[in-house]
Design a protein around this motif. Structure first.
Motif, PDB file in Angstrom:
ATOM      1  N   VAL A  99       0.667  -1.443   0.024  1.00  0.00           N
ATOM      2  CA  VAL A  99       0.038  -0.035   0.050  1.00  0.00           C
ATOM      3  C   VAL A  99       0.848   1.243   0.072  1.00  0.00           C
ATOM      4  O   VAL A  99       0.492   2.377  -0.387  1.00  0.00           O
ATOM      5  CB  VAL A  99      -0.944   0.079   1.115  1.00  0.00           C
ATOM      6  N   TYR A 100       2.029   1.164   0.532  1.00  0.00           N
ATOM      7  CA  TYR A 100       3.121   2.257   0.387  1.00  0.00           C
ATOM      8  C   TYR A 100       3.388   2.527  -1.063  1.00  0.00           C
ATOM      9  O   TYR A 100       3.233   3.576  -1.369  1.00  0.00           O
ATOM     10  CB  TYR A 100       4.148   1.986   1.379  1.00  0.00           C
ATOM     11  N   LEU A 101       4.007   1.342  -1.534  1.00  0.00           N
ATOM     12  CA  LEU A 101       4.340   1.833  -3.117  1.00  0.00           C
ATOM     13  C   LEU A 101       3.062   1.959  -4.038  1.00  0.00           C
ATOM     14  O   LEU A 101       3.475   2.820  -4.732  1.00  0.00           O
ATOM     15  CB  LEU A 101       4.858   0.373  -3.710  1.00  0.00           C
ATOM     16  N   ALA A 102       1.891   1.720  -3.494  1.00  0.00           N
ATOM     17  CA  ALA A 102       0.746   1.928  -4.412  1.00  0.00           C
ATOM     18  C   ALA A 102       0.059   3.522  -4.122  1.00  0.00           C
ATOM     19  O   ALA A 102      -0.957   4.018  -4.445  1.00  0.00           O
ATOM     20  CB  ALA A 102      -0.462   0.977  -4.241  1.00  0.00           C
ATOM     21  N   ASN A 103       0.828   4.110  -2.808  1.00  0.00           N
ATOM     22  CA  ASN A 103       0.557   5.463  -2.673  1.00  0.00           C
ATOM     23  C   ASN A 103      -0.945   5.464  -1.860  1.00  0.00           C
ATOM     24  O   ASN A 103      -1.586   6.456  -2.202  1.00  0.00           O
ATOM     25  CB  ASN A 103       0.714   6.493  -3.560  1.00  0.00           C
ATOM     26  N   ILE A 104      -1.618   4.601  -1.054  1.00  0.00           N
ATOM     27  CA  ILE A 104      -2.886   4.509  -0.630  1.00  0.00           C
ATOM     28  C   ILE A 104      -2.416   5.101   0.751  1.00  0.00           C
ATOM     29  O   ILE A 104      -2.386   4.109   1.793  1.00  0.00           O
ATOM     30  CB  ILE A 104      -3.506   3.123  -0.701  1.00  0.00           C
ATOM     31  N   HIS A 105      -2.433   6.232   1.102  1.00  0.00           N
ATOM     32  CA  HIS A 105      -1.754   6.630   2.526  1.00  0.00           C
ATOM     33  C   HIS A 105      -2.802   6.413   3.582  1.00  0.00           C
ATOM     34  O   HIS A 105      -2.125   6.184   4.663  1.00  0.00           O
ATOM     35  CB  HIS A 105      -1.489   8.360   2.174  1.00  0.00           C
ATOM     36  N   ILE A 106      -4.208   6.617   3.391  1.00  0.00           N
ATOM     37  CA  ILE A 106      -5.033   6.045   4.553  1.00  0.00           C
ATOM     38  C   ILE A 106      -4.640   4.783   4.988  1.00  0.00           C
ATOM     39  O   ILE A 106      -4.560   4.433   6.162  1.00  0.00           O
ATOM     40  CB  ILE A 106      -6.282   6.636   4.325  1.00  0.00           C
ATOM     41  N   LEU A 107      -5.021   4.009   4.157  1.00  0.00           N
ATOM     42  CA  LEU A 107      -4.792   2.447   4.318  1.00  0.00           C
ATOM     43  C   LEU A 107      -3.503   2.125   4.878  1.00  0.00           C
ATOM     44  O   LEU A 107      -3.267   1.260   5.779  1.00  0.00           O
ATOM     45  CB  LEU A 107      -4.986   1.493   2.981  1.00  0.00           C
ATOM     46  N   ARG A 108      -2.377   2.947   4.418  1.00  0.00           N
ATOM     47  CA  ARG A 108      -1.052   2.480   4.776  1.00  0.00           C
ATOM     48  C   ARG A 108      -0.970   2.883   6.386  1.00  0.00           C
ATOM     49  O   ARG A 108      -0.376   2.058   7.043  1.00  0.00           O
ATOM     50  CB  ARG A 108       0.056   3.647   4.029  1.00  0.00           C
ATOM     51  N   THR A 109      -1.511   4.005   6.761  1.00  0.00           N
ATOM     52  CA  THR A 109      -1.548   4.418   8.218  1.00  0.00           C
ATOM     53  C   THR A 109      -2.107   3.398   9.041  1.00  0.00           C
ATOM     54  O   THR A 109      -1.737   2.689  10.257  1.00  0.00           O
ATOM     55  CB  THR A 109      -2.118   5.878   8.452  1.00  0.00           C
ATOM     56  N   LEU A 110      -3.229   2.547   8.540  1.00  0.00           N
ATOM     57  CA  LEU A 110      -4.139   1.677   9.306  1.00  0.00           C
ATOM     58  C   LEU A 110      -3.369   0.449   9.259  1.00  0.00           C
ATOM     59  O   LEU A 110      -3.240  -0.066  10.471  1.00  0.00           O
ATOM     60  CB  LEU A 110      -5.416   1.519   8.746  1.00  0.00           C
ATOM     61  N   VAL A 111      -2.832   0.122   8.203  1.00  0.00           N
ATOM     62  CA  VAL A 111      -1.861  -1.037   8.278  1.00  0.00           C
ATOM     63  C   VAL A 111      -0.441  -1.034   9.274  1.00  0.00           C
ATOM     64  O   VAL A 111      -0.244  -2.001   9.967  1.00  0.00           O
ATOM     65  CB  VAL A 111      -1.289  -1.574   6.905  1.00  0.00           C
ATOM     66  N   TRP A 112       0.044   0.250   9.120  1.00  0.00           N
ATOM     67  CA  TRP A 112       1.188   0.405  10.080  1.00  0.00           C
ATOM     68  C   TRP A 112       0.714   0.250  11.573  1.00  0.00           C
ATOM     69  O   TRP A 112       1.363  -0.351  12.359  1.00  0.00           O
ATOM     70  CB  TRP A 112       1.693   1.961  10.007  1.00  0.00           C
ATOM     71  N   ILE A 113      -0.566   0.902  11.847  1.00  0.00           N
ATOM     72  CA  ILE A 113      -1.169   0.730  13.102  1.00  0.00           C
ATOM     73  C   ILE A 113      -1.206  -0.717  13.820  1.00  0.00           C
ATOM     74  O   ILE A 113      -1.049  -1.190  14.722  1.00  0.00           O
ATOM     75  CB  ILE A 113      -2.366   1.589  13.435  1.00  0.00           C
ATOM     76  N   SER A 114      -1.678  -1.464  12.609  1.00  0.00           N
ATOM     77  CA  SER A 114      -1.744  -3.043  13.040  1.00  0.00           C
ATOM     78  C   SER A 114      -0.452  -3.667  13.197  1.00  0.00           C
ATOM     79  O   SER A 114      -0.752  -4.607  14.111  1.00  0.00           O
ATOM     80  CB  SER A 114      -2.386  -3.642  11.703  1.00  0.00           C
ATOM     81  N   GLY A 115       0.469  -3.185  12.460  1.00  0.00           N
ATOM     82  CA  GLY A 115       1.854  -3.767  12.787  1.00  0.00           C
ATOM     83  C   GLY A 115       2.377  -3.296  14.112  1.00  0.00           C
ATOM     84  O   GLY A 115       2.799  -4.284  14.807  1.00  0.00           O
ATOM     85  N   LEU A 116       2.001  -2.227  14.572  1.00  0.00           N
ATOM     86  CA  LEU A 116       2.574  -1.628  15.889  1.00  0.00           C
ATOM     87  C   LEU A 116       1.684  -2.468  16.874  1.00  0.00           C
ATOM     88  O   LEU A 116       2.293  -3.205  18.019  1.00  0.00           O
ATOM     89  CB  LEU A 116       2.407  -0.212  15.964  1.00  0.00           C
ATOM     90  N   GLY A 117       0.411  -2.640  16.814  1.00  0.00           N
ATOM     91  CA  GLY A 117      -0.388  -3.428  17.525  1.00  0.00           C
ATOM     92  C   GLY A 117      -0.006  -5.030  17.684  1.00  0.00           C
ATOM     93  O   GLY A 117       0.122  -5.473  18.859  1.00  0.00           O
ATOM     94  N   ILE A 118       0.369  -5.425  16.525  1.00  0.00           N
ATOM     95  CA  ILE A 118       0.693  -6.876  16.802  1.00  0.00           C
ATOM     96  C   ILE A 118       2.391  -6.888  17.835  1.00  0.00           C
ATOM     97  O   ILE A 118       2.552  -7.991  18.414  1.00  0.00           O
ATOM     98  CB  ILE A 118       1.068  -7.284  15.299  1.00  0.00           C
ATOM     99  N   SER A 119       3.116  -5.974  17.469  1.00  0.00           N
ATOM    100  CA  SER A 119       4.602  -5.890  18.221  1.00  0.00           C
ATOM    101  C   SER A 119       4.077  -5.890  19.674  1.00  0.00           C
ATOM    102  O   SER A 119       4.687  -6.235  20.542  1.00  0.00           O
ATOM    103  CB  SER A 119       5.197  -4.873  17.634  1.00  0.00           C
TER     104      SER A 119
END
Length: 126
Positions: A99-119
């Protein structure tokens, strides 16, 4: 080696593989220059620039993920849970890169938050 340990290795390689996409796709005047890699990165635009940004974010995500896995394993938390969450982290990071490469910034943020939550979830297992 546990699945979580393999995931740590994969997480360490992912950032370099991400910018590697931009390096491999560069041709002509835009070709990757190993003599001056910082200058090459500074001139990137579009998805190649985002690949470098995703690489940097991948390195930023590593310390918490690695520490979480190590601490959970040292605390003798349920290994199956650690493994499942670590595999989930890798899956989320792959989606993040896409999603970063595709430049979908809102989804990118949500996915980033998910990764942080998993850690954090792995860390809480300890």
């Amino acid at each position: 080696m546990t699945n979580a340990n393999w995931c740590v290795l994969i997480a360490c390689i992912l950032p370099m593989a991400t910018v590697g996409l931009a390096k491999v796709a560069s041709r002509g005047a835009d070709s990757y220059n190993n003599k001056r890699p910082r200058d090459w990165v500074a001139g990137l635009t579009g998805w190649k620039s985002r690949a470098n940004a995703a690489q940097l974010n991948g390195f930023e995500a590593l310390p918490l993920f690695i520490a979480a896995v190590v601490l959970a394993q040292q605390a003798h938390a349920d290994q199956a849970s650690i493994d499942m969450l670590a595999i989930s982290f890798i899956a989320v990071r792959l989606v993040y890169i896409a999603v970063y490469l595709a430049n979908i910034h809102i989804l990118r943020t949500l996915v980033w938050i998910s990764g942080l939550g998993i850690s954090i979830a792995i860390l809480l297992l300890s």
